[in-house]
Design a protein around this motif. Sequence first.
Motif, PDB file in Angstrom:
ATOM      1  N   LEU A  56       0.831  -1.205   0.000  1.00  0.00           N
ATOM      2  CA  LEU A  56       0.000   0.000   0.000  1.00  0.00           C
ATOM      3  C   LEU A  56       0.863   1.252   0.000  1.00  0.00           C
ATOM      4  O   LEU A  56       0.614   2.201  -0.748  1.00  0.00           O
ATOM      5  N   MET A  57       1.913   1.241   0.825  1.00  0.00           N
ATOM      6  CA  MET A  57       2.828   2.393   0.877  1.00  0.00           C
ATOM      7  C   MET A  57       3.584   2.568  -0.438  1.00  0.00           C
ATOM      8  O   MET A  57       3.743   3.695  -0.905  1.00  0.00           O
ATOM      9  N   GLY A  59       2.567   1.674  -3.352  1.00  0.00           N
ATOM     10  CA  GLY A  59       1.611   2.193  -4.331  1.00  0.00           C
ATOM     11  C   GLY A  59       1.332   3.668  -4.148  1.00  0.00           C
ATOM     12  O   GLY A  59       1.037   4.374  -5.122  1.00  0.00           O
ATOM     13  N   VAL A  60       1.419   4.165  -2.907  1.00  0.00           N
ATOM     14  CA  VAL A  60       1.207   5.593  -2.659  1.00  0.00           C
ATOM     15  C   VAL A  60       2.445   6.387  -3.069  1.00  0.00           C
ATOM     16  O   VAL A  60       2.337   7.458  -3.665  1.00  0.00           O
ATOM     17  N   ILE A  61       3.623   5.853  -2.751  1.00  0.00           N
ATOM     18  CA  ILE A  61       4.872   6.556  -3.082  1.00  0.00           C
ATOM     19  C   ILE A  61       5.054   6.627  -4.594  1.00  0.00           C
ATOM     20  O   ILE A  61       5.345   7.693  -5.143  1.00  0.00           O
ATOM     21  N   PRO A  63       3.353   6.476  -8.207  1.00  0.00           N
ATOM     22  CA  PRO A  63       1.978   6.753  -8.654  1.00  0.00           C
ATOM     23  C   PRO A  63       1.348   5.532  -9.340  1.00  0.00           C
ATOM     24  O   PRO A  63       0.944   5.601 -10.504  1.00  0.00           O
ATOM     25  N   LYS A  64       1.289   4.415  -8.646  1.00  0.00           N
ATOM     26  CA  LYS A  64       0.714   3.173  -9.185  1.00  0.00           C
ATOM     27  C   LYS A  64      -0.460   2.771  -8.289  1.00  0.00           C
ATOM     28  O   LYS A  64      -0.276   2.138  -7.243  1.00  0.00           O
ATOM     29  N   THR A  65      -1.648   3.101  -8.692  1.00  0.00           N
ATOM     30  CA  THR A  65      -2.840   2.832  -7.886  1.00  0.00           C
ATOM     31  C   THR A  65      -3.101   1.334  -7.736  1.00  0.00           C
ATOM     32  O   THR A  65      -3.526   0.884  -6.683  1.00  0.00           O
ATOM     33  N   SER A  68      -1.442  -0.241  -4.773  1.00  0.00           N
ATOM     34  CA  SER A  68      -2.129   0.084  -3.523  1.00  0.00           C
ATOM     35  C   SER A  68      -3.374  -0.772  -3.342  1.00  0.00           C
ATOM     36  O   SER A  68      -3.659  -1.248  -2.245  1.00  0.00           O
ATOM     37  N   PHE A  72      -4.065  -3.396  -0.363  1.00  0.00           N
ATOM     38  CA  PHE A  72      -5.252  -3.325   0.488  1.00  0.00           C
ATOM     39  C   PHE A  72      -5.995  -4.655   0.504  1.00  0.00           C
ATOM     40  O   PHE A  72      -6.446  -5.117   1.559  1.00  0.00           O
TER      41      PHE A  72
END
Length: 130
Positions: A56-57, A59-61, A63-65, A68, A72
Amino acid sequence: MPLSEHEQRMLEQMERALYAEDPKFATALEGSGLRTYTRRRVYLAVAGFLLGIALLMVGVILPKTWISVVGFLIMLGCAVLAVTGWRKAPKPGEAQRAGAAAPRRQSRQRRSMMDRIEERWQRRRDEQGH
């Protein structure tokens, strides 16, 4: 509620007969493996949950949704596994033996099975004239 001496002797006799007839099955019923299995399952679920947080982190760092979302979903699945495994685990100090109580859902079935076994035992004793 503790068993009477007569009931304890009957239970021990049934356990000895079970071990004599099928020792492999009797050993499987002891249940020591169940506690180890559920504990291992919970630990793996916690490790998977931490992996999900890491994804998840990432994916946030980056830009790959989709990373994330995958993280999840892994977290959610592992949380469900951990909670269900934790509920099924025997409590510390509980000895799971061949005649021990099962989880609440199966206790009624096991109790009726033990009642049937006891009834058969009593019939055999009565037939033999004891």
